[in-house]
Design a protein around this motif. Sequence first.
Motif: not given
Lengths: 746, 445
Positions: A130-132, A134-135, A137-139, A141-142, A144-146, A149, A717
């Motif tokens: 689950x954690x993997x 989720x991680x 997925x989150x990365x 999502x993140x 997109x900020x590259x 930045x 979102x």
Amino acid sequence: MSSSRAAESSLLALNQQEELEDLPREYPLSTSEDEGDSDGERKHQKLLEAISSLDGKNRRKLAERSEASLKVSEFNVSSEGSGEKLVLSDLLEPVKTSSSLAAVKKQLNRVKSKKTVELPLHREEIERIHREVAFNKTSQVLSKWDPVVQKNRQAEQLVFPLSKQQSVFAPIEHVVSGWKARTPLEQEIFNLLHKNKQPVTDPLLTPMEKASLKAMSLEEVKMRRAELQRARALQSYYEARARREKKIKSKKYHKLLKKGKAKQALKEFEKLRKVNPAAALEELEKLEKARMMARQAMQEQLARNKELMQKIQVASESAEEEGVAEEEGEPFVPDVVNEVQVKASGPNPWMFRNHSSDTKEAEVQGDPEELAEPAAQEAPESEEEGPVVAEEILLKEFEERRSLRQKSGLKQIAKPVGSQETKDPSSQGVLSELRALSQKLNRENHQSRKQELSSKRTVLAVQREEPAGEEEEPLLLQRPERARTLDELEELGKEGCFQNKELPRAAVEGQQWERNPSNHLGVPKEKKRKEQMIDLQNLLTTKSPSMKSLAVPTTEELEDEEERDQRQMIKEAFAGDDVIRDFLKEKREAVEASKPKDVDLTLPGWGEWGGVGLKPSAKKRRRFLIKAPEGPPRKDENLPNVILSEKRNIHAAAHQVRMLPYPFTHHQQFERTIQTPIGSTWNTQRAFQKLTMPKVVTKPGHIIKPIKAEDVGYRSSSRSDLSVVQRNPKRLSIRHKKQLKKNSVD
Amino acid sequence: MKVKMLSRNPDSYVRETKLDLQRVPRNYDPTLHPFEVPREYVRALNATKLERVFAKPFLASLDGHRDGVSCLAKHPKSLATVLSGACDGEVRIWNLTKRKCIHMIQAHEGFVRGICTRFCGTSFFTVGDDKTVKQWKMDGPSFGEEEEPLHTILGKTVYTGIDHHWKEAVFATCGQQVDIWDEQRSSPICSMTWGFDSISSVKFNPIETFLLGSCASDRNIVLYDMRQATPLKKVILDMRTNTICWNPMEAFIFTAANEDYNLYTFDMRALDTPVMVHMDHVSAVLDVDYSPTGKDFVSASFDKSIRIFPVDKSRSREVYHTKRMQHVICVKWTSDSKYIMCGSDEMNIRLWKANASEKLGVLTSREKAATDYNQRLKEKFQHHPHIKRISRHRHLPKSIYSQIQEQRVMKEARRRKELNRIKHSKPGSVQRVSEKKKRVVAVVK
């Protein structure tokens, strides 16, 4: 597990078979029950049982039950009250005795085919997965900020706060109501607006505009545009192709084309006949009709042609007409027909020319409209492959031929130009050779220069590496004393200067070298040409051991043979030029250049007679010549094979940068940045402002909020951060309960 | 006789109003303005010296607390308001412009462990040693009313930290686990654990607001996703991390203040190597806060000083200390990025300028142009030895200075030893580990 189950099932089947066999034997027992007098028998049986139990083997025999009774034991089926023995086979016997066991077999098969359910994973394992997930997925999502930045990090200037504070919008109706049209122009405009029923209040768009806005979304428009573009590209392609094909005058090609078409039509017709005879018939009729029409048109054409040719006083209108007619009838009438006609009835060459040119014009004019059609016709054709291939081959041939023709034409044009330069092939050959040579030389030159650079660079790189090995030096220089005044700061600077003095001599030398390479390479220009040929400079600057030994004649006797060989080779190679003498000359020049010069202050003509060719007297010269003081002895005085530059100023060095600072890759870049002034003394006001633009600008008294997706044009979102958490509160609550339990236990 | 006269158009030299500057016609011919580099160098040198002369960062000290200041919070809407919690359970609200305490609450028994404001600025939350979470009104009670919290939540265990969501009515506490609370409910809507240890701080990501970061006393930093209600990844460092802070401009960057005197900036997508190790402190780093521009951060340390680090540099650009400042426990960078506040053991909250030599107040346009020019000159000539030396010079208390020297020796010895080990072992058998990788023990998925 499945195997054991299979064994069980087979056992069961066996049992059943045995029971079936047993059945006939047991029947008499059950029939005897009907005969009555059961009471006595039961008593007798009981007695027997009591006796048998006396022997102690199976003293505790539980009662059997074959009939509903008050006494129900969960361990046994008691047959008390029924007065007869219950047999297992009675219970197991199917209600309907069926001889075939197909159903059972089916069931068995079904049981066998089903796989066992896998063991569920360990809880921790599941959580890890689950954690993997989720991680990841989150990365995602993140990431997109590259770009944002990156952009912010490299930005010339960042102005905070990022989001512009929205000025309060006054609704347009308020503005409009509080304002009246005064000037005639304004009034006119308002009149216009009112006439067109332009809404002034809230919905600022007319219904039409609204509809048009709603009609297409951006994506649709984009798609539509892409489609249109594609269509346009295709069209232009087909146009070009049609034009090309139209230009082809070969009879063979057209014959082939026609044949191909006919074949294709025939094929299709065959196909159609097989599939749909009625449609085929219709098609046939159509074809027939078309052929008829074509023939008719041709005949008409021919007739008209004849007519026209016979009329000698042809009017221009008729020619035009004909042009039109030709255009219309073109698919049917080959060019040949016309030509033949013209030739046959060519009594008037003027008329012929006139006619042809006219038609040409007409054609040219007619082209663009005409071309679209063939393009459209071509589109379906291109899908049929067979004839198209043949066509294409032919087309290619023509293309090649045309290009050849063009080339030959070009050559003819080009030749005279070339002939002006080179009159005969032999001289051309010489020239080309020369050119090749010069190219080679250039290349060599380039390489040699590169080598020079690289050799220098290696030296510098070594110097640079040394400090690079150390850690990043602290940004702050911390000490327990406080610098309070400007004087103290001055002191600080001096200290720094002393520190600087201690730096290794070699590094300084290298730096010096780097700074003014012309110093060392200060060779007269005449020589340079020579060097370019043989690259002497390079050999001198690279410190190969052999060169050293060359420079020091007759000192070392203990040389290997190899080295001697090498020396020999070099000597042979440079047999023509004297390297040593060159070097000595160079050194002499360097020494001369570094010597302090005498200052001659004599002014010719003062206190003397003037005129051409007169020189100031020796006395005067002696008097006004200021002799330069003899400097300290040169450091390379006793080193015959070395030139040590003494141009370095120690006092200035304290203020100079020792190493190339980080973002720069070449000293020239750094020097250039230092050399461009940024002050307003040297720049215009605008340039000055641009050059001194601060990197980060903040407004005093404004709160800077963290960057938001909306600030950089991303869609934030709409999903709440809590959405999932709230969606399955049950699971969480259970978890929470567990947590609480654990806590209470603790 | 014809008389010739020189005549000029007055437009080219007469100013429109007397407040305008005199027009000075300029000739930009470079031959008329020689020695550009030396002249600019001298200007840069002077600017650097003046910068050091005017570097007086200390602005004010807010005193009133009767015990060490344990936590600070910024007001989200007002720059002048600051909240602070002390070790005796007292919470004070300060006005920075007046430099006075405007409100005081005895919020908890024992420490106030954490304090955070709601995103709208109308109320704030505190957690304390008495196992409670309390929500308070920002402006105090009206006349005659008794000071009481809006809500109180009684917990089972001590909460050691609290942070409020940046957009929604949700806050997170940490203690034995990370709890996410809805403001309206008295039980957490979600609690996330990974192993059992006391978590010392929890922080919401200000950009991607569903992300949380926490650090526990078993040396790890754990990241959580609130949407999926699950922890994401855990990185274990050499020593304990005291707190973390997210970069407000770069969603995936956070900095951890560690017990081993260093700060570590991580990219949360690649936790196995920190992006940057910031070292200069000589004792445990207790708190860290980013400037709202995301270009610098400030760290508070047990060595009685605070330091300002550029995000992309491993060494600090500034160190602040005073004689009376003791161990600095908490630090905050104000939201206009101009000031820094720090709360320390000796009951004071100090206000510093973020840029030590900056002139405060309104600048005229000429002043502004001059400062910009000076700044640019300093940057341009920053590598020149004189200028570098002057701009780097800082005074330090003797204790810190000697500690630095000592640690330098220790570090050098360690380095030498490592080099020797490499030298005297079979080539390739001993690898040199970079300073960045050395500190990361493991990354747990």
